[in-house]
Write a protein that holds these residues in place. Structure first.
Motif, PDB file in Angstrom:
ATOM      1  N   ILE A 180       1.137  -1.063  -0.141  1.00 19.07           N
ATOM      2  CA  ILE A 180      -0.374  -0.027  -0.153  1.00 19.07           C
ATOM      3  C   ILE A 180       1.299   1.596  -0.015  1.00 19.07           C
ATOM      4  N   ALA A 181       1.543   1.063   1.065  1.00 18.34           N
ATOM      5  CA  ALA A 181       3.074   2.472   0.712  1.00 18.34           C
ATOM      6  C   ALA A 181       3.301   2.830  -0.154  1.00 18.34           C
ATOM      7  N   GLU A 182       4.011   1.153  -1.310  1.00 20.15           N
ATOM      8  CA  GLU A 182       4.834   1.375  -2.052  1.00 20.15           C
ATOM      9  C   GLU A 182       3.438   2.718  -3.337  1.00 20.15           C
ATOM     10  N   GLN A 183       3.180   2.561  -3.548  1.00 19.41           N
ATOM     11  CA  GLN A 183       1.480   3.029  -4.389  1.00 19.41           C
ATOM     12  C   GLN A 183       2.545   4.230  -5.056  1.00 19.41           C
ATOM     13  N   PRO A 184       2.498   4.786  -4.442  1.00 19.14           N
ATOM     14  CA  PRO A 184       3.275   6.247  -4.840  1.00 19.14           C
ATOM     15  C   PRO A 184       4.391   6.002  -5.887  1.00 19.14           C
ATOM     16  N   ARG A 185       5.324   5.770  -5.711  1.00 22.61           N
ATOM     17  CA  ARG A 185       6.362   4.797  -6.707  1.00 22.61           C
ATOM     18  C   ARG A 185       5.856   4.059  -7.930  1.00 22.61           C
ATOM     19  N   ALA A 186       5.166   3.338  -6.982  1.00 28.58           N
ATOM     20  CA  ALA A 186       4.593   1.915  -8.168  1.00 28.58           C
ATOM     21  C   ALA A 186       3.458   3.130  -9.588  1.00 28.58           C
ATOM     22  N   VAL A 187       2.894   3.853  -9.220  1.00 26.42           N
ATOM     23  CA  VAL A 187       2.406   4.652  -9.815  1.00 26.42           C
ATOM     24  C   VAL A 187       3.472   5.321 -10.944  1.00 26.42           C
ATOM     25  N   ALA A 188       4.043   5.784 -10.228  1.00 31.02           N
ATOM     26  CA  ALA A 188       5.237   7.108 -10.922  1.00 31.02           C
ATOM     27  C   ALA A 188       6.291   5.985 -12.356  1.00 31.02           C
ATOM     28  N   ASP A 189       6.016   4.732 -11.523  1.00 32.19           N
ATOM     29  CA  ASP A 189       7.227   3.963 -12.568  1.00 32.19           C
ATOM     30  C   ASP A 189       6.519   3.668 -13.953  1.00 32.19           C
ATOM     31  N   THR A 190       4.748   3.327 -13.485  1.00 34.91           N
ATOM     32  CA  THR A 190       3.835   2.506 -14.990  1.00 34.91           C
ATOM     33  C   THR A 190       4.013   3.790 -15.124  1.00 34.91           C
ATOM     34  N   LYS A 228      -1.011  -2.432  -4.818  1.00 35.21           N
ATOM     35  CA  LYS A 228      -0.290  -1.628  -5.861  1.00 35.21           C
ATOM     36  C   LYS A 228      -0.845  -2.670  -7.284  1.00 35.21           C
ATOM     37  N   ALA A 229      -0.934  -3.143  -7.255  1.00 34.96           N
ATOM     38  CA  ALA A 229      -1.280  -3.751  -9.005  1.00 34.96           C
ATOM     39  C   ALA A 229      -2.894  -3.241  -9.588  1.00 34.96           C
ATOM     40  N   PHE A 230      -3.567  -3.029  -8.775  1.00 32.50           N
ATOM     41  CA  PHE A 230      -4.684  -2.094  -8.908  1.00 32.50           C
ATOM     42  C   PHE A 230      -4.425  -1.025  -9.537  1.00 32.50           C
ATOM     43  N   LEU A 231      -3.638  -0.379  -8.560  1.00 29.74           N
ATOM     44  CA  LEU A 231      -3.226   1.409  -9.359  1.00 29.74           C
ATOM     45  C   LEU A 231      -2.599   1.507 -10.460  1.00 29.74           C
ATOM     46  N   THR A 232      -1.477   0.661 -10.870  1.00 30.61           N
ATOM     47  CA  THR A 232      -1.321   0.962 -11.624  1.00 30.61           C
ATOM     48  C   THR A 232      -2.157   0.138 -12.822  1.00 30.61           C
ATOM     49  N   GLN A 233      -2.614  -0.960 -12.264  1.00 30.40           N
ATOM     50  CA  GLN A 233      -3.424  -1.524 -14.315  1.00 30.40           C
ATOM     51  C   GLN A 233      -4.317  -0.061 -14.506  1.00 30.40           C
ATOM     52  N   LEU A 234      -5.033   0.352 -13.502  1.00 32.37           N
ATOM     53  CA  LEU A 234      -5.964   2.000 -13.638  1.00 32.37           C
ATOM     54  C   LEU A 234      -4.773   3.005 -14.943  1.00 32.37           C
ATOM     55  N   VAL A 235      -3.397   3.258 -13.646  1.00 32.56           N
ATOM     56  CA  VAL A 235      -2.579   3.962 -14.610  1.00 32.56           C
ATOM     57  C   VAL A 235      -2.376   3.570 -16.658  1.00 32.56           C
TER      58      VAL A 235
END
Ligand code: F6R
Length: 369
Positions: free
Chosen positions: A13-23, A159-166
């Motif tokens: 959950i905490a890694e989500q900002p980075r995961a979104v940025a990386d995507t 975090k996979a969910f947020l990056t799937q949205l991106v």
């Protein structure tokens, strides 16, 4: 390996900002335009698409439901979304002009893989949105856009969910770009706002203490309902799924507009109902309708837990608990609105003493049908 967190889920959950940025990384060119050539579909192929069908399971399916709003609004291509387990057995109408987008974190989900095979047999193009490099689904698809969430260990997807949205937003905008669709805002403007989303997710993460306290206070409840409209509806479904799988509680997500067609009969004194409120700066009518939905359920005794953007004062009189998220573009709101629901489910399950990384009866990748 949990990086100081008690559970992988908390870390993820905490890694989500980075995961979104990386995507987003490397996908927005210096000209402000999108470059997705790694996905191997030519611009001509994308111009020829007359229908899109998004197919997935579970949380990935919820990302697909949100993709539909983005694809139809930005790219103006008709879009359907379907559960992989239903799609295959329904004899769907597919042809060369149909683009099937499959979404899978693991890339190994059997029902989704079968959907890929079925679509390709019908000569449709298949684009996979996937998190695991070289997994089966992207290998068997015509094209792939990888999410860069990094390994997701906790069974419940965050975090996979947020990056799937991106990834879905990028695909929708890319199709709009190659087809030259105009939709008010320029694509570069939306891309700018997308680039600002990691900071917004970070803001949400910094304000989660009251959500955790709320979750602990609800640990003995038997049922929680989730309501949403527009892109808030799939977010409500996702909030309910997280609570089911982690806290083993009965939880349902509804489209708020459906309340009066049945679900309002469930509303009882003290029943916690989480409502995801769309931005008042988007389509005002959807916002105002959900505010009256909140009034209706509160008048019947529901305990209202309202997720609304900063500055939305209209909800204040009707919210027993108000959870603020930053004001963002309507279509992008799921990226911030889903986060409190993840935290809520994780904390509530922890309060009940459950193992949030390994919920009972669930496996990380479902390789059986
Ligand atoms: C829920 C969850 C599952 C998966 C579903 C699809 O938190 O993790 O619902 O989303 O099993 O898995 P993938 O995306 O790997 O195809």
């Amino acid at each position: 390996e949990k990086g100081g967190y008690d559970h992988f889920m908390l870390k993820e959950i905490a890694e989500q900002p980075r995961a979104v940025a990386d995507t987003l990384l490397g996908r927005i060119g210096s000209d402000g335009l999108l470059t997705l050539d790694e996905m191997r579909l030519s611009d001509q192929e994308l111009r020829d698409v007359s229908k899109i069908i998004v197919v997935a399971c579970g949380t990935s399916y919820h990302a697909g439901l949100i993709a539909k709003y983005a694809i139809e609004h930005w790219a103006r291509v008709p879009c359907e979304v379907e559960l992989a387990s239903e799609f295959r057995y329904r004899d769907p109408i597919l042809n060369r002009d149909t683009l099937v987008i499959v979404i899978s974190q693991s890339g190994e989900t059997m029902d989704t893989l079968m959907a890929v095979r079925h679509a390709r047999e019908q000569r449709s193009r298949v684009l996979a949105i996937c998190n695991v490099n070289g997994s089966t689904i992207p290998r068997e698809s015509d094209a792939v856009l990888y999410t860069h969430a990094g390994p997701e260990i906790a069974v419940a997807s965050t975090k996979a969910f947020l990056t799937q949205l991106v990834a879905c937003y990028l695909v929708a905008l890319y199709i709009a770009q190659v087809r030259g669709v105009k939709f008010g805002d320029e694509i570069t403007q939306i891309l700018d706002r997308l680039a600002g989303m990691p900071a917004k997710v970070e803001e949400v993460l910094a304000t989660m203490e009251p959500v955790r306290a709320l979750a602990r206070s609800l640990a003995d409840e038997r049922c929680v309902l989730f309501l949403g409209r527009h892109v808030g509806f799939p977010v409500a479904l996702e909030g309910a799924l997280k609570l089911k799988e982690l806290a083993y509680m009965h939880a349902e997500g509804f489209a708020a507009g459906e309340l009066k067609h049945g679900p309002i009969a469930l509303i009882d004194r003290g029943l916690p109902v989480v409502v995801v409120v769309p931005s008042p700066s988007g389509q005002r009518v959807i916002h105002d309708k959900i505010v009256s939905n909140i009034q209706e359920i509160r008048a019947r005794g529901a305990r209202t837990i309202v997720i609304a953007e900063e500055g939305d004062t209209a909800v204040e009189p009707y919210a027993d608990t108000l959870i603020r998220v930053p004001a963002v573009e309507t279509l992008l709101q799921p990226l911030v609105a889903a986060v409190p629901l993840q935290v809520f489910a994780c904390e509530l399950a922890t309060a009940k003493g459950h193992d949030v990384d390994q919920p009972r009866n669930l496996a990380k990748s479902v390789t059986v049908e």
